[in-house]
Design an enzyme around this catalytic site. Structure first.
Site, PDB file in Angstrom:
ATOM      1  N   TYR A  63       0.932  -1.394  -0.097  1.00 56.27           N
ATOM      2  CA  TYR A  63       0.128   0.033   0.117  1.00 56.27           C
ATOM      3  C   TYR A  63       0.733   1.211   0.057  1.00 56.27           C
ATOM      4  O   TYR A  63       2.199   1.192   0.478  1.00 56.27           O
ATOM      5  CB  TYR A  63      -1.035  -0.131   1.381  1.00 56.27           C
ATOM      6  CG  TYR A  63      -0.397   0.364   2.589  1.00 56.27           C
ATOM      7  CD1 TYR A  63      -0.404   1.665   3.166  1.00 56.27           C
ATOM      8  CD2 TYR A  63       0.261  -0.799   3.383  1.00 56.27           C
ATOM      9  CE1 TYR A  63       0.171   1.924   4.162  1.00 56.27           C
ATOM     10  CE2 TYR A  63       0.610  -0.511   4.671  1.00 56.27           C
ATOM     11  CZ  TYR A  63       0.883   0.906   4.979  1.00 56.27           C
ATOM     12  OH  TYR A  63       1.521   0.915   6.422  1.00 56.27           O
ATOM     13  N   CYS A  64       0.471   2.234  -0.491  1.00 57.65           N
ATOM     14  CA  CYS A  64       0.893   3.620  -0.666  1.00 57.65           C
ATOM     15  C   CYS A  64      -0.271   4.616  -0.026  1.00 57.65           C
ATOM     16  O   CYS A  64      -1.231   4.244   0.450  1.00 57.65           O
ATOM     17  CB  CYS A  64       1.528   3.910  -1.887  1.00 57.65           C
ATOM     18  SG  CYS A  64       0.426   3.974  -3.212  1.00 57.65           S
ATOM     19  N   ARG A  65      -0.075   5.737  -0.376  1.00 54.97           N
ATOM     20  CA  ARG A  65      -1.062   6.798   0.111  1.00 54.97           C
ATOM     21  C   ARG A  65      -2.130   6.627  -1.050  1.00 54.97           C
ATOM     22  O   ARG A  65      -3.523   6.274  -0.246  1.00 54.97           O
ATOM     23  CB  ARG A  65      -0.532   8.125  -0.394  1.00 54.97           C
ATOM     24  CG  ARG A  65      -1.512   9.376   0.061  1.00 54.97           C
ATOM     25  CD  ARG A  65      -0.820  10.659  -0.173  1.00 54.97           C
ATOM     26  NE  ARG A  65      -1.799  11.760   0.396  1.00 54.97           N
ATOM     27  CZ  ARG A  65      -2.667  12.233  -0.291  1.00 54.97           C
ATOM     28  NH1 ARG A  65      -2.804  11.934  -1.842  1.00 54.97           N
ATOM     29  NH2 ARG A  65      -3.680  13.174  -0.362  1.00 54.97           N
TER      30      ARG A  65
END
Length: 117
Positions: A63-65
């Protein structure tokens, strides 16, 4: 490149609870502001199969932003034989789904190196 397998935040939480590795590919300041419990932090530009700490063929959730960096990571790992997924909508969607962040007062940080809108 292989197909990106995006999963909804609640499905990602279930997979993590069942033992999938979780890797946060955001920058250090983003990670410190708030992250998923148990996430291994590896900035996107430092990510490789060895640094991810996932055994060959292992299940991993990235995951990232917002989901862009993690989708790229998941696609690359999937193409290398990992059971890899990206959280659809990233940590923003995770938080909007009411799922917890660490620390308890954690937030989803703005990405500092992006130009303003």
């Amino acid at each position: 490149m292989s197909e990106v397998r995006e999963i909804e935040p609640r499905r990602a939480a279930e997979m993590i609870e069942q033992g999938a590795s979780v890797v946060d590919v955001r920058d250090p300041d983003e990670y410190e502001a708030g992250h998923i419990a148990g996430a291994r932090h590896i900035p996107f530009d430092e990510l490789n199969a060895d640094s991810a700490g996932v055994e060959a063929g292992g299940q991993v959730v990235f995951y990232c932003r917002s989901g862009d960096r993690s989708a790229t990571a998941a696609s690359a790992f999937e193409g290398s034989g990992f059971d890899a997924y990206s959280v659809a909508g990233g940590l923003e969607a995770w938080a909007e789904s009411g799922l917890p962040l660490e620390p308890e007062d954690g937030t989803v940080a703005e990405r500092a190196n992006l130009p303003p809108r």
